[in-house]
Design a protein around this motif. Sequence first.
Motif, PDB file in Angstrom:
ATOM      1  N   MET A 182      54.208  90.548  84.015  1.00  0.00           N
ATOM      2  CA  MET A 182      55.025  90.133  82.677  1.00  0.00           C
ATOM      3  C   MET A 182      55.315  91.109  81.747  1.00  0.00           C
ATOM      4  O   MET A 182      54.454  92.263  81.961  1.00  0.00           O
ATOM      5  CB  MET A 182      53.624  89.213  81.887  1.00  0.00           C
ATOM      6  N   SER A 205      54.148  82.206  74.638  1.00  0.00           N
ATOM      7  CA  SER A 205      53.318  82.330  75.628  1.00  0.00           C
ATOM      8  C   SER A 205      52.038  82.527  75.338  1.00  0.00           C
ATOM      9  O   SER A 205      51.924  83.714  74.848  1.00  0.00           O
ATOM     10  CB  SER A 205      54.008  83.311  76.584  1.00  0.00           C
ATOM     11  N   ILE A 220      53.661  88.298  74.234  1.00  0.00           N
ATOM     12  CA  ILE A 220      52.627  87.336  74.374  1.00  0.00           C
ATOM     13  C   ILE A 220      51.873  87.301  73.000  1.00  0.00           C
ATOM     14  O   ILE A 220      51.689  88.025  72.411  1.00  0.00           O
ATOM     15  CB  ILE A 220      51.937  87.605  75.685  1.00  0.00           C
ATOM     16  N   ALA A 244      53.975  78.744  78.973  1.00  0.00           N
ATOM     17  CA  ALA A 244      52.828  79.632  79.711  1.00  0.00           C
ATOM     18  C   ALA A 244      51.736  79.741  78.900  1.00  0.00           C
ATOM     19  O   ALA A 244      51.712  80.207  77.471  1.00  0.00           O
ATOM     20  CB  ALA A 244      53.586  80.948  80.022  1.00  0.00           C
ATOM     21  N   PHE A 292      58.877  87.386  78.877  1.00  0.00           N
ATOM     22  CA  PHE A 292      58.083  86.558  78.200  1.00  0.00           C
ATOM     23  C   PHE A 292      58.331  86.686  76.663  1.00  0.00           C
ATOM     24  O   PHE A 292      58.766  87.784  76.121  1.00  0.00           O
ATOM     25  CB  PHE A 292      56.600  86.752  78.246  1.00  0.00           C
ATOM     26  N   PRO A 293      58.187  85.581  75.855  1.00  0.00           N
ATOM     27  CA  PRO A 293      57.769  84.348  76.224  1.00  0.00           C
ATOM     28  C   PRO A 293      58.647  83.602  77.279  1.00  0.00           C
ATOM     29  O   PRO A 293      59.822  83.634  77.576  1.00  0.00           O
ATOM     30  CB  PRO A 293      57.768  83.385  74.928  1.00  0.00           C
ATOM     31  N   LEU A 294      57.869  83.010  78.150  1.00  0.00           N
ATOM     32  CA  LEU A 294      58.449  82.233  79.357  1.00  0.00           C
ATOM     33  C   LEU A 294      59.184  80.771  79.082  1.00  0.00           C
ATOM     34  O   LEU A 294      58.911  80.430  78.118  1.00  0.00           O
ATOM     35  CB  LEU A 294      57.391  81.760  80.314  1.00  0.00           C
TER      36      LEU A 294
END
Length: 188
Positions: free
Chosen positions: A28, A62, A32, A105, A10-12
Amino acid sequence: MAITTHRLTFPLTAESARSLRAGDMVIMSGEIVVTAGLPTHHRLIGCLNGVEPMPMDLNGASVFHLGSYSEEKDGTLQLHYINPTTSTRFNALMPTLISGFNWHAVGGKGGLDRPCVEALRQVGGVYLSFLGGGAALHTQAIRRVIEVGWSDMLMHYRLVRLQVEDMGPVTVAIDAHGVSLYDIDAAT
């Protein structure tokens, strides 16, 4: 339906989000952003409208509805625990935020409504459902606080960018193809 568990960074990205299906599980690692309040979401809308500059770059981030118990110590924000908060209270604002910041996300608990599902489908994004009451599980994945935005707000309303490792599993409750587990009729 076969459930697949994915380990993702992530970030996705939109590509990774589109590879997921409703019902899949995700673990994950990476960066984030967490926040828990309506005032924060309203302020983000203001930023999109040019009212004030962003406190951090959220394009492609995300972003999760995770509340926290935290404190500032020696000028550093310390998170003692994080736990999901209900996303449905942000329904009216999320389509604009998802599209405006190109979020692939988002998540929390409780899901999002149909306009949010459509915004996620358009940008190639997913909604990840966190285990409610799973504070110990979620918190143990935090490696460090990277960045804090809007220190003038109450602590749980701030934007906090975290580095996490092996957070989850979380459930893909809304996928990037417009399928929402919240739409499935329990009677069928």
